[in-house]
Design a protein around this motif. Structure first.
Motif, PDB file in Angstrom:
ATOM      1  N   GLY A 160      73.885   7.758 -31.003  1.00  0.00           N
ATOM      2  CA  GLY A 160      73.041   8.445 -30.075  1.00  0.00           C
ATOM      3  C   GLY A 160      71.416   7.700 -29.922  1.00  0.00           C
ATOM      4  O   GLY A 160      70.747   8.267 -29.173  1.00  0.00           O
ATOM      5  N   HIS A 161      71.299   6.787 -30.703  1.00  0.00           N
ATOM      6  CA  HIS A 161      69.915   6.130 -30.595  1.00  0.00           C
ATOM      7  C   HIS A 161      70.144   4.625 -30.137  1.00  0.00           C
ATOM      8  O   HIS A 161      69.288   3.923 -30.318  1.00  0.00           O
ATOM      9  CB  HIS A 161      69.033   6.124 -31.939  1.00  0.00           C
ATOM     10  CG  HIS A 161      68.955   7.308 -32.296  1.00  0.00           C
ATOM     11  ND1 HIS A 161      67.868   8.267 -31.476  1.00  0.00           N
ATOM     12  CD2 HIS A 161      69.347   8.140 -33.367  1.00  0.00           C
ATOM     13  CE1 HIS A 161      68.117   9.551 -32.237  1.00  0.00           C
ATOM     14  NE2 HIS A 161      68.770   9.554 -33.448  1.00  0.00           N
ATOM     15  N   CYS A 171      62.644   9.705 -27.230  1.00  0.00           N
ATOM     16  CA  CYS A 171      63.331  10.145 -28.163  1.00  0.00           C
ATOM     17  C   CYS A 171      62.702  10.514 -29.478  1.00  0.00           C
ATOM     18  O   CYS A 171      61.671   9.791 -29.744  1.00  0.00           O
ATOM     19  CB  CYS A 171      64.682   9.259 -28.559  1.00  0.00           C
ATOM     20  SG  CYS A 171      65.836   9.773 -29.567  1.00  0.00           S
ATOM     21  N   GLN A 175      62.035   5.644 -29.806  1.00  0.00           N
ATOM     22  CA  GLN A 175      62.553   4.624 -28.521  1.00  0.00           C
ATOM     23  C   GLN A 175      62.748   5.656 -27.329  1.00  0.00           C
ATOM     24  O   GLN A 175      62.454   6.703 -27.518  1.00  0.00           O
ATOM     25  CB  GLN A 175      63.926   4.196 -28.910  1.00  0.00           C
ATOM     26  CG  GLN A 175      64.074   3.483 -30.315  1.00  0.00           C
ATOM     27  CD  GLN A 175      65.436   2.835 -30.443  1.00  0.00           C
ATOM     28  OE1 GLN A 175      65.765   1.760 -30.086  1.00  0.00           O
ATOM     29  NE2 GLN A 175      66.573   3.690 -30.594  1.00  0.00           N
ATOM     30  N   CYS A 178      67.250   6.967 -25.265  1.00  0.00           N
ATOM     31  CA  CYS A 178      68.536   6.875 -26.097  1.00  0.00           C
ATOM     32  C   CYS A 178      69.536   7.826 -25.458  1.00  0.00           C
ATOM     33  O   CYS A 178      69.215   8.959 -24.783  1.00  0.00           O
ATOM     34  CB  CYS A 178      68.118   7.557 -27.488  1.00  0.00           C
ATOM     35  SG  CYS A 178      67.151   6.677 -28.394  1.00  0.00           S
TER      36      CYS A 178
HETATM   37 ZN   LIG Z   1      66.588   7.987 -30.340  1.00  0.00          ZN
END
Ligand SMILES: [Zn+2]
Length: 311
Positions: A160-161, A171, A175, A178
């Protein structure tokens, strides 16, 4: 007899299963409120264990194993849980605390990893599989060649990231863009602002009427889920991707367009087409308590991973 607890943001889903999930279904199941903060969460978990122990007629000390699946950063070697924000668990020795109260050893596992293990056994899967959790966030649990893969830092499957859009939304992880920001329950709520209780359902309903804005938003969501499936296939090449989490309740209204998106990926690439990604998708059966069942197996012969994983 083994007991597994899935401690979610609002409720504890607790099951008793027979050895190595031979029957592929819980023998008993109870649900309680999770509570908030270490005292309440541990107290309710103790209550769930005692309730199930009474139902099975096996005292907690005589159980073959007790396991807990919980969100947040989990150290399976020590049973410590950190950053479980929705439960108010900042840094809690959950395994030790629960073990002291019930008088038996307790294993603690990340909830998505537990669900991966539970789905693999409950669905009778072979070889390698990923459990793709489409909940508020997006994460995958990996069972490779029959064994849970946690990774060197417990981050295996945290796809997910993976940033997929340099110009995308910020996010919670810090970040930008994502995968979780385009393919999750929170993504659906951002893509389709609504007062409806289930934004993703409202989005798909609007798209079904032909609403152009909804169709565009659905395409973002669906392409994101398809990207997650492709990522799992290209990194660990699992035979099966089991889709679970809150969005899985959308059933074929979501999975149909996801299969179409995977077919579109294949239309542009004979290599991707040869991977037959759509055929690997399986929806977690509604109501199957995969995380609780997997928690019951964590650290048992069905999950033969060395305990001393963390340094
Ligand atoms: Zn993320």
């Amino acid at each position: 007899m083994r007991i597994g607890l899935d401690i979610g943001g609002t409720k504890i889903d607790a099951v008793a299963v027979d050895d190595a999930l031979a029957s592929r279904a819980p023998v008993h199941r109870v649900r309680l409120a999770s509570g908030y903060g270490a005292d309440e969460v541990v107290g309710n978990a103790v209550e769930a264990v005692r309730h199930l122990a009474a139902l099975t007629g096996v005292p907690p000390q005589a159980l073959d194993s007790i396991g807990v699946g919980v969100p947040g950063v989990v150290d399976p070697a020590t049973g410590r849980v950190a950053h479980a924000v929705n439960l108010g668990l900042v840094d809690v020795p959950l395994g030790d605390e629960l073990a002291r109260r019930v008088g038996a050893p307790v294993r603690v596992e990340n909830d998505v990893n537990a669900a991966a293990l539970g789905a693999w056994h409950a669905l009778g899967l072979q070889g390698s599989a990923a459990y793709l959790n489409l909940g508020t966030g997006l994460a995958a649990g990996l069972v490779l060649d029959g064994r849970l893969r946690r990774g060197a830092h417990g981050a295996a499957g945290e796809i997910g990231h993976v940033p997929v859009d340099p110009a995308g939304a910020w996010c919670a992880c810090g970040q930008r863009g994502c995968l979780e920001t385009v393919a999750s329950g929170s993504a659906a709520a951002r893509l389709w602002p609504t007062t409806a209780l289930h934004p993703a359902r409202a989005l798909l309903d609007a798209a079904a009427t032909g609403d152009h804005a909804a169709l565009r938003a659905r395409a973002v969501l669906v392409d994101g889920v398809a990207q997650a499936v492709r990522l799992l296939a290209l990194t660990v090449d699992v035979q099966t991707v089991v889709v679970g989490g809150g969005l899985s309740a959308l059933g074929d209204d979501l999975m149909g367009p996801v299969r179409d998106a995977l077919a579109d990926q294949g239309a542009a690439s004979s290599f991707i087409a040869s991977l037959e990604l759509a055929s690997r998708l399986v929806l977690l059966p509604a109501g199957l308590p995969a995380a609780a069942m997997g928690a019951a197996l964590a650290g048992t012969p069905a999950d033969p991973v060395p305990v001393a994983a963390a340094g």
